[in-house]
Each structure stands twice: as C-alpha cells, then as structure tokens.
Design an enzyme around this catalytic site. Structure first.
Site, PDB file in Angstrom:
ATOM      1  CE  LYS A  13      24.869  17.080  33.964  1.00 45.84           C
ATOM      2  NZ  LYS A  13      23.423  17.269  33.967  1.00 45.84           N
ATOM      3  NE  ARG A  88      24.447  10.954  34.267  1.00 48.34           N
ATOM      4  CZ  ARG A  88      23.440  11.380  33.566  1.00 48.34           C
ATOM      5  NH1 ARG A  88      22.257  10.872  33.731  1.00 48.34           N
ATOM      6  NH2 ARG A  88      23.600  12.321  32.682  1.00 48.34           N
ATOM      7  NE  ARG A 127      17.754  18.890  26.199  1.00 45.17           N
ATOM      8  CZ  ARG A 127      18.563  18.305  27.059  1.00 45.17           C
ATOM      9  NH1 ARG A 127      19.708  18.872  27.388  1.00 45.17           N
ATOM     10  NH2 ARG A 127      18.231  17.165  27.621  1.00 45.17           N
ATOM     11  NE  ARG A 133      17.731  15.722  23.796  1.00 47.99           N
ATOM     12  CZ  ARG A 133      18.847  15.926  24.472  1.00 47.99           C
ATOM     13  NH1 ARG A 133      19.601  16.957  24.214  1.00 47.99           N
ATOM     14  NH2 ARG A 133      19.209  15.090  25.411  1.00 47.99           N
ATOM     15  NE  ARG A 144      16.384  11.017  30.856  1.00 51.28           N
ATOM     16  CZ  ARG A 144      16.200  11.468  29.644  1.00 51.28           C
ATOM     17  NH1 ARG A 144      16.108  12.765  29.421  1.00 51.28           N
ATOM     18  NH2 ARG A 144      16.122  10.641  28.634  1.00 51.28           N
TER      19      ARG A 144
END
Length: 191
Positions: A13, A88, A127, A133, A144
């Site tokens: 996204k 969301r 990622r 991260r 998630r």
C-alpha cells in the site's frame, strides 16, 4: 480525487500510495507514517502507539480518527487525498463519512490490494531485516494479518455495496500493480 487504499500489512500500500498520489497530484496520507514519526520523536502519542504496535495491536479509533481529521484539514488535502492504512474499522468508516460530509466531499474510489498471506509474511520479514524494524517479527506480522482479516477486511464489503471498491491483484512487480490500479481508476472515471 479522494481515494482509499486497503490491503493487509505488507501488501504494498505505501509503495503504491506514493506512486498513485504523485500521478494524481494529491497527498498520500499514511497513518502508519504519522505514528512512526511520533514514535521516533518519542512524543506522548508515540510512546502510547509504540506499546500498542509492539504487541501487534492497532491504535484505537478515537486516536486514529483525531489524527486523520487534523491531517485532512491541512491545505494540501483540500482538493483530494489518498488514505493508506485508514480506515481500518467500521467505526473509522463512519468517522471518515462524517468528516467528508462536513466538508461537502465524497470518496471517489477504494482500491483493495489482494495478496497471498505467506508472500506478505515473507515481504515483511525481509523489510524488517532491511530496515531494522523490530515491530515486524513473524508472530507480530501474523497477528496483524489475523486482526486485518477480522476487523478490516469487512470494510471491503461496505465499499463494494457503495459501488466504490476495486479489487486489484497486489502480486507482481511494482509497475504491474501500479498499472492495474490505474486501469481500475480509469474504469471508475469512465463509469
């Protein structure tokens, strides 16, 4: 153009939002980016959000709605925007509907990127390694995804019923996915 980009974490996204917003001259507004900036700055909001996201949860609607309302009131969003990561929940849909009604505007389209769950998990783990991260562990990513399926995926039904939803295959090269999104938006404009 007033556009929402839906899809699970890791669907691309953010990448697509940047490309589509640039092509249409509207700001890409990412609630995730806003939250990460607050976390990095160690603001009170950032500390609260860090605790929530570290466990794989989503930030409560009241906090997210207030942040989005403030951001949509900024001058660069007056002629349009692309929302990435918002809404969301159905409560956030209702809040956005109210914000748009108050400003006399409506959504033009909703793009939902569809992807393979296992592919998304691998994307996010890659990622996490590249960007350091810490919030993207496999457990957190899968949590998630579960929350997305439970709380966010039903939004597609709301927007489908309104005739705004365009499902776009999010698998493949960045360029291929962008072309599919633009084709969907062109179909919408021609409808």
């Amino acid at each position: 153009m007033r556009l929402i980009m839906l899809g699970p974490p890791g669907a691309g996204k953010g990448t697509q939002a940047a490309l589509v917003s640039a092509a249409h001259g509207v700001p890409a507004i990412s609630t995730g980016d806003i939250f990460r900036a607050n976390i990095k700055g160690e603001t009170p909001l950032g500390l609260q959000v860090k605790e929530i996201t570290a466990s794989g949860g989503y930030v409560p609607d009241e906090i997210t709605n207030a942040i989005v309302r403030d951001r949509l009131a900024e001058p660069d969003a007056s002629s349009g925007f692309l929302l990435d990561g918002y809404p969301r929940t159905t409560g956030q849909v209702e809040a956005l509907d109210q914000m748009l009604a108050e400003s006399g505007h409506a959504l033009d389209a909703v793009v939902e990127l569809t992807v393979d769950t296992d592919e998304v998990v691998q994307r996010l783990l890659a990622r996490a390694a590249d960007q350091g991260r810490a919030d993207d562990t496999e457990h957190v990513v899968r949590e998630r995804m579960r929350i997305y399926a439970e709380e966010t995926a039903p939004l597609a039904a709301v927007y489908r019923q309104r005739g705004l939803l365009h499902e776009v295959d999010g698998m493949g090269t960045v360029e291929d996915v962008t072309a599919r999104i633009e084709a969907a938006l062109s179909d919408r404009a021609g409808a």
